[in-house]
Structure formats: structure tokens, C-alpha cells
Design a protein around this motif. Sequence first.
Motif, PDB file in Angstrom:
ATOM      1  N   ASP A  66     -29.108   8.960 -21.447  1.00 35.13           N
ATOM      2  CA  ASP A  66     -27.594   8.673 -20.358  1.00 35.13           C
ATOM      3  C   ASP A  66     -26.719   7.094 -21.045  1.00 35.13           C
ATOM      4  O   ASP A  66     -26.651   6.349 -20.015  1.00 35.13           O
ATOM      5  CB  ASP A  66     -27.973   8.880 -19.270  1.00 35.13           C
ATOM      6  N   ASN A  67     -26.848   6.844 -22.516  1.00 38.55           N
ATOM      7  CA  ASN A  67     -26.612   5.493 -22.413  1.00 38.55           C
ATOM      8  C   ASN A  67     -25.043   5.499 -22.489  1.00 38.55           C
ATOM      9  O   ASN A  67     -23.996   5.664 -22.495  1.00 38.55           O
ATOM     10  CB  ASN A  67     -27.172   5.548 -23.851  1.00 38.55           C
ATOM     11  N   LEU A  68     -24.637   3.682 -22.676  1.00 39.41           N
ATOM     12  CA  LEU A  68     -23.222   3.421 -22.561  1.00 39.41           C
ATOM     13  C   LEU A  68     -22.266   4.099 -22.930  1.00 39.41           C
ATOM     14  O   LEU A  68     -21.394   3.526 -22.324  1.00 39.41           O
ATOM     15  CB  LEU A  68     -23.572   2.060 -22.481  1.00 39.41           C
ATOM     16  N   ASP A  69     -22.549   4.602 -24.259  1.00 40.81           N
ATOM     17  CA  ASP A  69     -21.567   4.939 -25.222  1.00 40.81           C
ATOM     18  C   ASP A  69     -21.465   6.468 -24.261  1.00 40.81           C
ATOM     19  O   ASP A  69     -19.570   6.788 -24.012  1.00 40.81           O
ATOM     20  CB  ASP A  69     -22.117   6.165 -26.410  1.00 40.81           C
ATOM     21  N   ASN A  70     -22.038   7.114 -23.684  1.00 42.46           N
ATOM     22  CA  ASN A  70     -21.282   7.923 -22.926  1.00 42.46           C
ATOM     23  C   ASN A  70     -20.095   7.529 -21.466  1.00 42.46           C
ATOM     24  O   ASN A  70     -20.053   8.522 -20.571  1.00 42.46           O
ATOM     25  CB  ASN A  70     -22.394   8.283 -21.377  1.00 42.46           C
ATOM     26  N   PHE A  71     -20.308   6.355 -21.571  1.00 40.75           N
ATOM     27  CA  PHE A  71     -18.941   6.008 -20.213  1.00 40.75           C
ATOM     28  C   PHE A  71     -17.980   5.305 -20.913  1.00 40.75           C
ATOM     29  O   PHE A  71     -16.932   4.779 -20.288  1.00 40.75           O
ATOM     30  CB  PHE A  71     -20.193   4.226 -19.361  1.00 40.75           C
ATOM     31  N   SER A  83     -23.223   9.065 -15.805  1.00 42.19           N
ATOM     32  CA  SER A  83     -22.143   8.620 -16.148  1.00 42.19           C
ATOM     33  C   SER A  83     -21.114   9.618 -16.043  1.00 42.19           C
ATOM     34  O   SER A  83     -20.320   9.462 -15.976  1.00 42.19           O
ATOM     35  CB  SER A  83     -22.446   8.350 -17.776  1.00 42.19           C
ATOM     36  N   TYR A  84     -21.331  11.128 -16.088  1.00 43.39           N
ATOM     37  CA  TYR A  84     -20.317  12.138 -14.648  1.00 43.39           C
ATOM     38  C   TYR A  84     -19.854  11.795 -14.061  1.00 43.39           C
ATOM     39  O   TYR A  84     -18.353  11.894 -13.863  1.00 43.39           O
ATOM     40  CB  TYR A  84     -20.988  13.626 -15.394  1.00 43.39           C
ATOM     41  N   SER A  85     -20.881  11.358 -13.338  1.00 40.35           N
ATOM     42  CA  SER A  85     -19.923  10.940 -11.951  1.00 40.35           C
ATOM     43  C   SER A  85     -19.212   9.522 -11.878  1.00 40.35           C
ATOM     44  O   SER A  85     -18.028   9.461 -10.857  1.00 40.35           O
ATOM     45  CB  SER A  85     -20.892  10.158 -10.799  1.00 40.35           C
ATOM     46  N   TRP A  86     -19.937   8.631 -12.745  1.00 43.14           N
ATOM     47  CA  TRP A  86     -18.673   6.944 -12.738  1.00 43.14           C
ATOM     48  C   TRP A  86     -17.567   7.841 -13.325  1.00 43.14           C
ATOM     49  O   TRP A  86     -16.358   6.868 -13.206  1.00 43.14           O
ATOM     50  CB  TRP A  86     -19.381   6.264 -13.889  1.00 43.14           C
ATOM     51  N   ARG A  87     -17.380   8.518 -14.326  1.00 42.61           N
ATOM     52  CA  ARG A  87     -16.365   9.326 -15.544  1.00 42.61           C
ATOM     53  C   ARG A  87     -15.075   9.643 -14.166  1.00 42.61           C
ATOM     54  O   ARG A  87     -14.528   9.530 -14.991  1.00 42.61           O
ATOM     55  CB  ARG A  87     -16.432   9.458 -16.495  1.00 42.61           C
ATOM     56  N   TRP A 341     -31.363  17.382 -27.491  1.00 44.57           N
ATOM     57  CA  TRP A 341     -30.447  18.139 -26.495  1.00 44.57           C
ATOM     58  C   TRP A 341     -29.307  17.820 -26.198  1.00 44.57           C
ATOM     59  O   TRP A 341     -28.504  18.102 -25.640  1.00 44.57           O
ATOM     60  CB  TRP A 341     -30.808  16.754 -25.549  1.00 44.57           C
ATOM     61  N   GLY A 342     -28.864  17.717 -27.632  1.00 42.91           N
ATOM     62  CA  GLY A 342     -27.420  17.743 -28.146  1.00 42.91           C
ATOM     63  C   GLY A 342     -26.929  16.061 -26.989  1.00 42.91           C
ATOM     64  O   GLY A 342     -25.336  16.775 -27.385  1.00 42.91           O
ATOM     65  N   ASN A 343     -27.608  15.225 -27.307  1.00 41.68           N
ATOM     66  CA  ASN A 343     -26.494  14.748 -26.133  1.00 41.68           C
ATOM     67  C   ASN A 343     -25.240  13.405 -26.576  1.00 41.68           C
ATOM     68  O   ASN A 343     -24.620  13.228 -26.470  1.00 41.68           O
ATOM     69  CB  ASN A 343     -27.241  13.611 -25.245  1.00 41.68           C
ATOM     70  N   TYR A 344     -25.495  13.190 -27.657  1.00 42.36           N
ATOM     71  CA  TYR A 344     -24.574  12.519 -29.075  1.00 42.36           C
ATOM     72  C   TYR A 344     -24.176  13.550 -29.369  1.00 42.36           C
ATOM     73  O   TYR A 344     -23.812  14.063 -30.344  1.00 42.36           O
ATOM     74  CB  TYR A 344     -25.538  11.728 -29.828  1.00 42.36           C
ATOM     75  N   CYS A 345     -22.329  13.878 -29.090  1.00 43.28           N
ATOM     76  CA  CYS A 345     -21.701  14.541 -29.266  1.00 43.28           C
ATOM     77  C   CYS A 345     -19.812  13.532 -29.644  1.00 43.28           C
ATOM     78  O   CYS A 345     -19.485  13.722 -28.671  1.00 43.28           O
ATOM     79  CB  CYS A 345     -21.243  15.773 -28.206  1.00 43.28           C
ATOM     80  N   LEU A 514     -19.469   0.364 -34.947  1.00 40.32           N
ATOM     81  CA  LEU A 514     -20.355  -0.084 -34.315  1.00 40.32           C
ATOM     82  C   LEU A 514     -20.296   1.321 -33.175  1.00 40.32           C
ATOM     83  O   LEU A 514     -21.078   1.050 -32.297  1.00 40.32           O
ATOM     84  CB  LEU A 514     -19.331  -1.284 -33.299  1.00 40.32           C
ATOM     85  N   CYS A 515     -19.799   2.313 -33.687  1.00 42.19           N
ATOM     86  CA  CYS A 515     -19.749   3.278 -33.040  1.00 42.19           C
ATOM     87  C   CYS A 515     -21.292   3.630 -32.473  1.00 42.19           C
ATOM     88  O   CYS A 515     -22.565   3.851 -33.634  1.00 42.19           O
ATOM     89  CB  CYS A 515     -19.115   4.724 -33.271  1.00 42.19           C
ATOM     90  N   PHE A 516     -21.922   4.436 -31.315  1.00 44.16           N
ATOM     91  CA  PHE A 516     -22.826   4.299 -30.717  1.00 44.16           C
ATOM     92  C   PHE A 516     -24.209   3.902 -30.832  1.00 44.16           C
ATOM     93  O   PHE A 516     -25.193   3.592 -31.232  1.00 44.16           O
ATOM     94  CB  PHE A 516     -23.104   6.123 -31.536  1.00 44.16           C
ATOM     95  N   GLU A 517     -23.701   2.562 -30.476  1.00 44.25           N
ATOM     96  CA  GLU A 517     -24.111   1.510 -30.384  1.00 44.25           C
ATOM     97  C   GLU A 517     -24.161   0.150 -29.513  1.00 44.25           C
ATOM     98  O   GLU A 517     -24.242  -0.678 -28.966  1.00 44.25           O
ATOM     99  CB  GLU A 517     -24.046  -0.201 -31.793  1.00 44.25           C
ATOM    100  N   THR A 518     -23.696   1.010 -28.578  1.00 42.78           N
ATOM    101  CA  THR A 518     -23.224   0.551 -26.671  1.00 42.78           C
ATOM    102  C   THR A 518     -22.116  -0.932 -27.334  1.00 42.78           C
ATOM    103  O   THR A 518     -22.850  -1.940 -26.020  1.00 42.78           O
ATOM    104  CB  THR A 518     -25.047  -0.036 -26.002  1.00 42.78           C
TER     105      THR A 518
END
Length: 594
Positions: A66-71, A83-87, A341-345, A514-518
Amino acid sequence: MMKNIKQIVFAAALGMCLTTSCKEDFLDNQIKSRLTDDIQWASEGNADLFLNDIYSSLSNKWNSPDNLDNFTDDNDAGFYWKSYSWRQGIVDPAVNQGTPMDHANANATDYASWGAGFTKIRKCNLFIEKINENAANFSEAYIKKRTDEVRFLRAYYYSEMFLHLGGLPIITATLDRNKMSEEELYNERSTFEETFNFIITELDQIVTNKLLPAKYNGGDADAGRATLGAALALKGWLELYAASPAFNTATPPSGADPDKLIAFGNFDAKRWEKAAATNKKFMDTFGGQYALFSDVSALWWEKNEYNSEIIWDRQIVPVIMGSNYEQYGGPVWIDGVYYTWGNYCPTQELVNQFAMANGKPITDPASGYDPQKPYVNREKRFYDFIVYDGAPYKQDWMAKVDTIYTRIDKVRPSKNQIDFGTDDVGNTGYYFKKKINPLKPRGGAQSGQNFVYYRYAEVLLNYAEAQNEAAGPDASVYAAINAIRKRSNLPDLAAGLTKETMRQAIRRERRVELCFETKRFYDIIRWVIAEDVMNKDFHGMKITNSSPNDNKGKWVYEVVGLNHPHVFTKKMYMNPIPQPVIDQNKKIKQNPGY
């Protein structure tokens, strides 16, 4: 964090033996469960054990599903992450573990939280005090060099909280409730500007002192420690951040700020000039030691650690404190076997930012983009970073190339096809390939991939943005951006761009490179665009055949909404101060809106 300075119990015990000769009377008489104060600061080797622990406190950014890119609008993460709750806009002082700075999960539990942050800062203060109190046990060179190292770490830990909270209590001495009054113990928040100036002054003095090396290379005994390059890069980034519209203003986007805790309280164009000057100084001073790495797709691989582009990273050791990055992301099914886990989509919003091979954005009528052939003739970084429908996928551990299909295919179903369900298969039609080392993504924390905080390409992007805002798109702005584009076989930017069109070109380049580098989270905050890009549905690519029962028709590419709620309110430009902090210290004021 260095592989050779990791703070573990065995290393600490062994270090005690090595630095005290482990004489029999020592073994008989000392309490072995802890290092006493006298022993801890008796020698440089013992003091370094304490310093190693400060390095080991660097947050586990590399090891979070659940890294920062999820936000941000770049990634569609699982609904079960914080991150889902925050969003959905669920954020208040009592829900701090769901904010981008303290999103607790199995691994990254202290990203930049108030409690963890000030614990790290206290360790830094204590180290500086103790080596000075016990100066007779250390060489003058050791004290000076290690002090600057720890000042850098303290500045870095302060910066992590500053980016999310604004003004902070500036504490440079250890607090002791047994010796101090409440007045001494409880500190109020400094203003945004005071906090910024403190961090910048610390970094500036480190660079001026020149006691640290400019860069470490792979194999160096001290690789992973603080450097002049890291200090100057952090300074340049923070100056860019603070010069940006969210903070270089009389009225911050979060709302009224009478105490100037989350912004300067005025606009000053010279802040852009200072940011440009610092990043230019890095380029001019360290340009011979730092440079763009030739192959951006392999930049993060373990075998390429400390290449020319890496400025500041955290060393990772497989298994001992390894990374799960390869298991968290990438195609879920590889050669018919469940691996990740397929988390980076990546969202369609991010994919659309990748240009065509001719350098033109897909929105340009002259680009040649065909929405029914969206993956043809795209720029090199698209193929380096993104796994798309029909993408060939081959890592070193694989016996043959696998083709990843995300299309909905009733004739030859793929296990990676989107189903818009709750399983690990992504819903966007894309997976991420960037930063994934070519190793088998199973068996736990096996990866030794270092986490890169700053790299030279970011310095170029920082300079280009600041200089464009300060002076417009001069030749140096073009040169910085074109250097990054050239690496990915893109033509130079078109001549004659205005300040505004160059700004948009830089932002597009930054988002792709810089994508997916937080990094994206901080950009949508400082540019004050989070309320625009986050308050809407994100999209994926649905691919079906016009004759689904036999696939004799044509494949139809349809951009579809993901139907996930997104709510971003103005107060979310800054995180709340956790309520327990305010309950404990009445001098601490809350951020606007909470």
C-alpha cells in the motif's frame, strides 16, 4: 541502510566483543542483555552500532503493498488497503493510520508518523550529544563526519513529516521528563517557514562543510551512508516543494492559516529562483559523479546498485531485511502460475501520459495514435514500465516468454483477464514492470533491491520546473528535459514553447519518468491539483471481441470507469496532527479543517 551496518542483536553483541576484546572479567560481570552507556560510547565502533540503528529506522517504503502511489490517480489499489479509505475522504485526527504518512499495514507501519518520526529525531539528537560528551573516546575527524551524517538523517526525518504536516516543533536536544519542567518538555509547532529554514540550513551547512563524500559506489565499505549529493538533492527538492503554489502563497488551499503553519503566508518569486539555483548547483558540482544511467529499465536492479544515477537509497539485504516488491506487483499469473498480488495496476489516466514514439502526446492529432491500436508505436518507457494486453513478459528466471493478456476472452480465457472483481487480478487492464528485478517473485522477502529515494533524473526535472517558473523556458530548461527524453529515444521538445506549455510538458515528463517512485502524491499536492484529479473516477481498458463466441470479429478497446469512490476535500492537502498528540501537548495546534 547499509548491508554492512545493519543493527541486529547478533551484530550488536558481536560488535561489543570485537571492540572490547571480550575479556573474561567483562563477560563475568557485565549485564549482557544491553549495552551500558559507558560501553555504548566507549569507542567509535560501539558508537557506530547506535548510528546503524538510526539508519535502520529509515521507513520501509520499499516493502509496502500500500505504497504512496496508491494515494494518487496513477494506481488502482485494492479496496482492503488503508489508501482506499483515504481516497473516500475518510481522514480525521483520530484516523491517522489511514493517511498517506501513517498507513499501517504488515510492513510499512511508520512511514512518517508523528510518534515514529520524533523517536527517530530523538535518536539523532542523542547520538550528537553523546559523542560530544565522550569526545575523548573519538577522533576529531570521526566526531565531525558522523555529526554531519546524523544531521542529514535528522533533516531527512524532519522533511518526511514536514511534507505532510507543515510546521513542526524544532527539537535539537533530547528531552528528559526527569530533569525538565513541563514548559521545557512541551514545545509548540514552529511555522512552516521556520521549519523549512531549519531543514534547509542544516543541509546547507553539511554541503558547505564538505566532510562527507559526494557519492558512494557499489562495493564501498560505507555505501548507503549519507553523502553531500544526498544533502544537496534533498535541499533542492524541498526548495522546489516549498516554492510550489500550495505553499508559496498567502492563502493555502487547506483554508485560513493565521499561524502560518502550512504555508509561508505570502508569495515570493525568489523561492523559485533559489530552488533552481540549488538544483543547478548539484548539476554543476556533481555532474561528473552523477549522470543518467544508460538503461532506465534496469536502473533499479540489484546488480546495478549505486550506478551513476543513484543519489540516495536504502540498502536492502535479501531474506534478512529483503523486499517483497516483486511479489506485490507485476502480472498476477505468469505461465499459468499464481505469483503476485497484482497491487501495482496503472490507471488509464497514467497510461495516457506516455507519448508516442515520435514524441507527441496521444492527444495530438499528428501523433498517429489509434485508440483501437493503443499499444502500437508508443514511447520506449511505455514498454519498459507497463505490462499491457498482449505484452511479451520475460524475466531471467523464466524458461520462455509469456504473453500477458488482460482482455475478456470467452474462447481462450486468460487468468489475467480483468473481471472487476475482488481477487488479485487487476481491474485496469495493466500491470507494472518498472523496478521489478528479474527474479522469481515467490518465497517472501527474497529481493535485495535497494529503495531509491533520489536519482539524478529527478534533479534535472526539479531544475527544469524551477527555472521555467523563475525565468521561463530558456535553453537550460530544454537541455534538462531533453536529456531525459533522449535516454528513451524521444526527440527533443518542440522549440518555441511558452512558459505555460513548457510547464505542462515538464509535468507530463515528470509523471512518466518518476511514476511509481512515490513522487506523484507530492506533485498533485504542491501543484494544488489533487482536488481536480482525485475527485473523479479512474479508468481502465476493457477489451472484448465483437464476436465473443468465436473471436472472428475485431478486438474492441473501450476505456471504462472503475466505479471506485474518490473524495478529496481541501483539508486533505495537509494531514491532521494525531489527536493523542494534541491531547498530550496543549501547545500543539491542529491543521486547518480538522
